[in-house]
Write a protein that holds these residues in place. Structure first.
Motif, mmCIF file in Angstrom:
data_model
loop_
_atom_site.group_PDB
_atom_site.id
_atom_site.type_symbol
_atom_site.label_atom_id
_atom_site.label_comp_id
_atom_site.label_asym_id
_atom_site.label_seq_id
_atom_site.Cartn_x
_atom_site.Cartn_y
_atom_site.Cartn_z
ATOM 1 N N SER A 198 1.031 -0.685 0.506
ATOM 2 C CA SER A 198 0.309 0.138 -0.381
ATOM 3 C C SER A 198 1.072 1.096 0.190
ATOM 4 C CB SER A 198 -0.837 0.214 1.139
ATOM 5 O OG SER A 198 -0.210 -0.014 2.525
ATOM 6 N N THR A 199 1.874 0.831 1.058
ATOM 7 C CA THR A 199 2.426 2.719 1.021
ATOM 8 C C THR A 199 3.741 3.271 -0.394
ATOM 9 O OG1 THR A 199 4.436 1.448 1.852
ATOM 10 C CG2 THR A 199 2.913 2.226 3.751
ATOM 11 N N LEU A 200 3.763 1.557 -0.996
ATOM 12 C CA LEU A 200 4.770 1.693 -2.529
ATOM 13 C C LEU A 200 3.868 1.956 -3.564
ATOM 14 C CD1 LEU A 200 6.712 -1.178 -2.742
ATOM 15 C CD2 LEU A 200 7.833 0.639 -2.105
ATOM 16 N N SER A 201 2.705 1.732 -3.412
ATOM 17 C CA SER A 201 0.848 2.368 -4.202
ATOM 18 C C SER A 201 1.092 3.637 -4.479
ATOM 19 C CB SER A 201 -0.330 1.706 -3.954
ATOM 20 O OG SER A 201 0.586 -0.266 -4.243
ATOM 21 N N LEU A 202 1.075 4.289 -2.962
ATOM 22 C CA LEU A 202 0.756 5.618 -2.467
ATOM 23 C C LEU A 202 1.634 6.662 -2.998
ATOM 24 C CD1 LEU A 202 -0.895 7.426 -1.882
ATOM 25 C CD2 LEU A 202 0.132 7.634 0.418
ATOM 26 N N PHE A 203 2.831 6.191 -2.509
ATOM 27 C CA PHE A 203 4.295 6.955 -3.592
ATOM 28 C C PHE A 203 4.626 7.075 -5.058
ATOM 29 C CE2 PHE A 203 8.706 6.681 -4.487
ATOM 30 C CZ PHE A 203 9.158 7.997 -4.175
#
Length: 237
Positions: A37-42
């Motif tokens: 999720s954090t890589l997708s948001l990044f």
């Protein structure tokens, strides 16, 4: 302290200063969900997403690993972010046709800093005991001791390097002259470990290491992951 010694010191504190506690005790699926999720948001690249990730990473790291981890990790993250920002600024000074504006340079520095801090947080989430159990479960029994030995040898090796550089500072020697004694100490350490852990390295382990799971940190990671996905969805729409 030499620059090299300071760098080794911060690497030691950002990767090996914490044991099996805090965020390492979160459930593996919660960790995987958090990373995805954090890589997708990044990948969205917006200032709002970067600000959210930066604040969330700092808070999680400080609460789980302590402020010493946050301090050392922030310094390490500054190295690549400053490098990319300065490189982009030099392109502006050179007047190249595809040079960046000042806002773009700031975004490059912020993106690199956020990603570097995220990667250090991901690394602090790795549990060598869980890796041992996973390798044992999938049948890679001879490789299962590798994570345990790595997390034991590497930090001790970094301590040897720090001690060698400290001795060099007292004697007035340059850092380059202290690398050979440091490497000799590392080779000696590796030989000691090989002899002392001969049956663990060359044998076939069969017993799992009991590892507890923290429901608190699992819920925290899932909550941050859901918030990241919702923010990414709002940005996309």
């Amino acid at each position: 302290m030499h620059i090299l010694g300071s760098l080794v010191y911060h690497v030691f504190r950002s990767l090996f200063v914490t044991g099996e506690k805090g965020i390492r005790l979160a459930h593996p699926f919660a960790k995987a969900f958090f990373i995805f999720s954090t890589l997708s948001l990044f990948s969205t690249g917006y200032y709002s997403s970067l600000a959210f990730l930066l604040v969330a990473t700092m808070l999680l790291g400080a609460v789980s690993n302590g402020y010493r981890w946050l301090y050392s990790s922030s310094i390490l993250a500054l190295i690549p972010s400053a490098w990319y920002a300065i490189t982009a600024y030099l392109l502006v000074l050179a007047g190249l046709p595809y040079s960046y504006g000042l806002l773009d340079i700031a975004l490059i520095g912020l993106r690199t800093y956020t990603l570097s801090l995220l990667i250090l947080l991901y690394a602090s989430m790795v549990s060598p005991a869980r890796l041992y159990n996973i390798l044992l479960r999938i049948g890679a029994k001879r490789l299962s001791v590798a994570p345990i030995l790595t997390w034991r040898i590497v930090p001790q090796g970094l301590v040897y390097v720090l001690e060698s550089l400290a001795i060099g500072r007292i004697k007035g020697e340059s850092a380059s002259k202290r690398l050979a004694p440091a490497m000799a100490s590392l080779l000696e350490l590796g030989e000691y470990v090989r002899i002392a852990s001969y049956y663990k390295i060359y044998g076939t382990p069969s017993n799992k290491i009991p590892v507890s799971t923290s429901m608190k940190y699992s819920v925290v990671l899932v909550a941050v992951s859901i918030a990241s996905i919702l923010l990414a969805y709002c940005i996309a729409t």
